[in-house]
Write a protein that holds these residues in place. Structure first.
Motif, PDB file in Angstrom:
ATOM      1  N   ARG A 194       0.639  -1.433  -0.216  1.00  8.51           N
ATOM      2  CA  ARG A 194       0.159   0.144  -0.077  1.00  8.51           C
ATOM      3  C   ARG A 194       1.227   1.055  -0.402  1.00  8.51           C
ATOM      4  N   ASN A 195       1.046   1.741  -1.088  1.00 10.05           N
ATOM      5  CA  ASN A 195       1.580   3.535  -0.897  1.00 10.05           C
ATOM      6  C   ASN A 195       0.534   4.447  -1.539  1.00 10.05           C
ATOM      7  N   GLY A 196       0.658   5.725  -1.219  1.00  3.08           N
ATOM      8  CA  GLY A 196       0.037   7.032  -1.814  1.00  3.08           C
ATOM      9  C   GLY A 196       1.231   7.569  -2.331  1.00  3.08           C
ATOM     10  N   TRP A 197       0.715   8.113  -3.683  1.00  2.00           N
ATOM     11  CA  TRP A 197       1.476   8.011  -5.164  1.00  2.00           C
ATOM     12  C   TRP A 197       0.827   9.595  -5.504  1.00  2.00           C
ATOM     13  N   ARG A 198       1.855  10.511  -5.373  1.00  2.00           N
ATOM     14  CA  ARG A 198       1.648  12.296  -5.799  1.00  2.00           C
ATOM     15  C   ARG A 198       3.112  12.590  -6.599  1.00  2.00           C
ATOM     16  N   ALA A 199       3.060  13.691  -7.373  1.00  2.00           N
ATOM     17  CA  ALA A 199       4.341  13.975  -7.506  1.00  2.00           C
ATOM     18  C   ALA A 199       3.756  15.819  -7.148  1.00  2.00           C
ATOM     19  N   VAL A 200       5.226  16.437  -7.563  1.00  2.00           N
ATOM     20  CA  VAL A 200       5.475  17.834  -7.380  1.00  2.00           C
ATOM     21  C   VAL A 200       6.209  18.368  -9.037  1.00  2.00           C
ATOM     22  N   LEU A 201       5.817  19.783  -9.243  1.00  2.00           N
ATOM     23  CA  LEU A 201       6.609  19.986 -10.108  1.00  2.00           C
ATOM     24  C   LEU A 201       6.295  21.211 -10.694  1.00  2.00           C
ATOM     25  N   LEU A 202       7.774  22.015 -10.382  1.00  2.28           N
ATOM     26  CA  LEU A 202       8.156  23.573 -10.592  1.00  2.28           C
ATOM     27  C   LEU A 202       9.013  23.488 -12.349  1.00  2.28           C
ATOM     28  N   GLY A 203       7.836  24.498 -12.755  1.00  3.22           N
ATOM     29  CA  GLY A 203       8.609  24.672 -14.059  1.00  3.22           C
ATOM     30  C   GLY A 203       8.641  26.079 -14.663  1.00  3.22           C
ATOM     31  N   GLU A 204       8.354  25.752 -15.761  1.00  3.90           N
ATOM     32  CA  GLU A 204       8.525  27.753 -16.607  1.00  3.90           C
ATOM     33  C   GLU A 204       7.821  28.513 -16.297  1.00  3.90           C
ATOM     34  N   LYS A 205       6.885  27.102 -15.864  1.00  5.72           N
ATOM     35  CA  LYS A 205       4.639  28.176 -15.934  1.00  5.72           C
ATOM     36  C   LYS A 205       4.090  28.673 -14.343  1.00  5.72           C
ATOM     37  N   GLY A 206       5.176  27.957 -12.880  1.00  3.35           N
ATOM     38  CA  GLY A 206       4.835  27.767 -11.951  1.00  3.35           C
ATOM     39  C   GLY A 206       4.862  26.421 -11.090  1.00  3.35           C
ATOM     40  N   PHE A 207       4.003  26.097 -10.536  1.00  4.49           N
ATOM     41  CA  PHE A 207       4.671  25.379  -9.473  1.00  4.49           C
ATOM     42  C   PHE A 207       3.075  24.257  -9.243  1.00  4.49           C
ATOM     43  N   HIS A 208       3.135  22.921  -9.663  1.00  4.86           N
ATOM     44  CA  HIS A 208       2.395  22.570  -9.587  1.00  4.86           C
ATOM     45  C   HIS A 208       1.942  21.593  -9.319  1.00  4.86           C
ATOM     46  N   VAL A 209       1.244  20.610  -8.387  1.00  2.00           N
ATOM     47  CA  VAL A 209       0.565  19.797  -7.651  1.00  2.00           C
ATOM     48  C   VAL A 209      -0.306  19.018  -7.934  1.00  2.00           C
ATOM     49  N   SER A 210       0.062  17.199  -8.465  1.00  2.00           N
ATOM     50  CA  SER A 210      -0.431  16.510  -8.915  1.00  2.00           C
ATOM     51  C   SER A 210      -2.283  16.044  -8.259  1.00  2.00           C
ATOM     52  N   PRO A 211      -2.906  15.120  -8.528  1.00  2.00           N
ATOM     53  CA  PRO A 211      -4.464  14.060  -7.480  1.00  2.00           C
ATOM     54  C   PRO A 211      -2.724  13.295  -6.589  1.00  2.00           C
ATOM     55  N   ARG A 212      -3.381  12.769  -5.983  1.00  2.00           N
ATOM     56  CA  ARG A 212      -2.670  11.645  -5.371  1.00  2.00           C
ATOM     57  C   ARG A 212      -3.668  10.687  -5.380  1.00  2.00           C
ATOM     58  N   TYR A 213      -2.745   9.378  -5.494  1.00  2.00           N
ATOM     59  CA  TYR A 213      -3.653   8.210  -5.989  1.00  2.00           C
ATOM     60  C   TYR A 213      -3.204   7.340  -4.300  1.00  2.00           C
ATOM     61  N   ALA A 214      -4.502   6.868  -4.392  1.00  3.29           N
ATOM     62  CA  ALA A 214      -4.136   5.535  -3.139  1.00  3.29           C
ATOM     63  C   ALA A 214      -3.854   4.069  -3.964  1.00  3.29           C
ATOM     64  N   ILE A 215      -2.644   3.733  -3.807  1.00  2.00           N
ATOM     65  CA  ILE A 215      -2.150   2.609  -4.154  1.00  2.00           C
ATOM     66  C   ILE A 215      -2.643   1.225  -3.253  1.00  2.00           C
ATOM     67  N   ASP A 216      -3.272   0.852  -3.203  1.00  2.78           N
ATOM     68  CA  ASP A 216      -3.216  -0.549  -1.917  1.00  2.78           C
ATOM     69  C   ASP A 216      -3.357  -1.614  -2.483  1.00  2.78           C
ATOM     70  N   ASP A 217      -2.745  -2.192  -3.235  1.00  7.61           N
ATOM     71  CA  ASP A 217      -2.371  -4.073  -4.090  1.00  7.61           C
ATOM     72  C   ASP A 217      -1.532  -3.727  -5.095  1.00  7.61           C
ATOM     73  N   ILE A 218      -0.064  -3.258  -4.844  1.00  5.25           N
ATOM     74  CA  ILE A 218       0.801  -3.777  -5.249  1.00  5.25           C
ATOM     75  C   ILE A 218       0.516  -4.861  -5.880  1.00  5.25           C
ATOM     76  N   ILE A 219       1.273  -4.776  -7.246  1.00  5.38           N
ATOM     77  CA  ILE A 219       1.769  -6.041  -7.525  1.00  5.38           C
ATOM     78  C   ILE A 219       3.397  -6.146  -8.053  1.00  5.38           C
ATOM     79  N   ASP A 220       4.154  -4.734  -8.761  1.00  8.22           N
ATOM     80  CA  ASP A 220       5.226  -4.955  -8.587  1.00  8.22           C
ATOM     81  C   ASP A 220       5.457  -2.968  -8.686  1.00  8.22           C
ATOM     82  N   ARG A 221       5.997  -2.614  -8.002  1.00  3.48           N
ATOM     83  CA  ARG A 221       6.468  -0.814  -7.741  1.00  3.48           C
ATOM     84  C   ARG A 221       8.221  -0.812  -8.627  1.00  3.48           C
ATOM     85  N   VAL A 222       9.030  -2.173  -8.831  1.00  2.65           N
ATOM     86  CA  VAL A 222       9.601  -1.505  -9.592  1.00  2.65           C
ATOM     87  C   VAL A 222       9.259  -1.187 -10.646  1.00  2.65           C
ATOM     88  N   GLY A 223      10.143  -0.003 -10.946  1.00  3.83           N
ATOM     89  CA  GLY A 223      10.210   1.003 -12.564  1.00  3.83           C
ATOM     90  C   GLY A 223       9.116   2.180 -12.178  1.00  3.83           C
TER      91      GLY A 223
END
Length: 342
Positions: free
Chosen positions: A252-281
């Motif tokens: 079980r992981n929570g997964w999201r990200a942020v980006l500081l770009g040329e047009k400002g600071f951006h925040v992604s939605p958060r995904y609740a990943i509750d049954d991970i098959i393979d997180r490598v990659g």
């Protein structure tokens, strides 16, 4: 459309079946994978032209690695085949619940680890590309591999390509006498896009992060300031993407990200990943999604696309994110129920 070219090591991946411990049963599942190859495969499946560059021995295992990448539409014509060296191996034991996954590397003396930079004619390799991507994994395995990565980045900048680097700190790999900041700082000077988590930034660039995710401190403003520190130290960097993984358990992981770009600071939605098959990659699929997004979309949409693509990777076994653009866009629109499509 021009190519996205990636450079690095592809390895033989030997994984214990299901969630078993090493050698709990006699079999190990054999596939191929490696950060830069993973990005190239994902980009090809998303719809971009992708090229993967590496060095591999002239033997059946090397043939298998080339065929595995090529079958997903990746251009492999610039892979150098050598008389010396071997295919590196990594062993993976997939964790479950509170037991973490384990990775054991066996890659000393691999073809890419001993390759000289003169083996790669970067002007010819990159002439029909507009983007080069590398990671901090390959420069960690040997001085010569780091020299090859630096030569690729310098050539790319001279040719006017966009250069991205996923810092990807791997403590187990930095063994040849150089520290990660010594090498990665020099490489990052040639990058336009930096992809990392908060540990990567601290361990690879020596930039202090005023954050401790183990204490649940996930303020977006903290990560914005961290990204600004990267840009302050490396003025050439236009975009800094920071992935934010909440490790609740191995499954079980929570997964999201942020980006500081040329047009400002951006925040992604958060995904609740509750049954991970393979997180490598998972990080590589984010990199591929971000590269694809920045080539075809606005910054905010590119970030959302990258996080959604990586979310889907967690449902797929193996290193490669076998996901299409339409599947990613369906998840972005809210179709994440997992219901059967008839």
């Amino acid at each position: 459309m021009k190519y996205v070219t990636t450079f690095g090591e592809i390895m033989l991946r030997l994984k214990s079946p299901h969630h078993e411990r090493f050698f709990q049963s006699p079999a190990l599942e054999a596939t191929f994978g490696g950060g830069e190859a993973n990005v190239a495969v994902s980009l090809s499946l998303l719809g971009d032209k992708a090229r993967f560059v590496t060095a591999l021995p002239k033997d059946a295992i090397g043939d298998g690695a080339v065929s595995e990448v090529r079958k997903h539409g990746v251009d492999t014509a610039s892979i150098v085949r050598t008389d010396e060296g071997r295919v590196g191996i990594y062993f993976l034991e997939t964790g479950a619940n509170q037991r973490p996954s384990k990775v054991v590397y066996d890659r000393a003396g691999s073809a890419i680890a001993i390759a000289e930079s003169s083996l790669f004619d970067w002007a010819a390799i990159l002439k029909d590309s507009d983007w080069l991507h590398i990671t901090g994994i390959t420069p960690a395995i040997s001085q010569s591999a780091a020299d090859c990565a630096l030569a690729a980045m310098k050539a790319a900048k001279e040719l006017g390509l966009t250069v991205s680097i996923d810092l990807n700190y791997r403590k187990k790999l930095w063994k040849y006498g150089k520290s990660a900041p010594e090498v990665m700082g020099g490489l990052t000077k040639y990058a336009d896009v930096v992809i990392a988590n908060e540990e990567d930034i601290q361990k690879c660039l020596g930039i202090e992060a005023d954050v401790d995710v183990t204490k649940g401190e996930l303020s977006d403003s903290v990560y914005e300031q961290l990204a600004k520190k990267v840009q302050l130290q490396y003025p050439n960097v236009r975009n800094v993407a920071i992935t934010l993984r909440e490790s609740i358990s191995a499954d079980r992981n929570g997964w999201r990200a942020v980006l500081l770009g040329e047009k400002g600071f951006h925040v992604s939605p958060r995904y609740a990943i509750d049954d991970i098959i393979d997180r490598v990659g998972g990080g590589d699929s984010f990199s591929a999604g971000l590269i694809f997004g920045l080539r075809h979309m606005e910054e905010q949409e590119a970030l959302r696309f990258a996080v959604a693509a990586s979310c889907l990777k967690h449902s797929i076994g193996g290193d490669f994110n076998l996901t299409t653009r339409s599947e990613v866009e369906s998840l972005m629109k809210g179709d994440g129920s997992g219901r059967v499509q008839r």
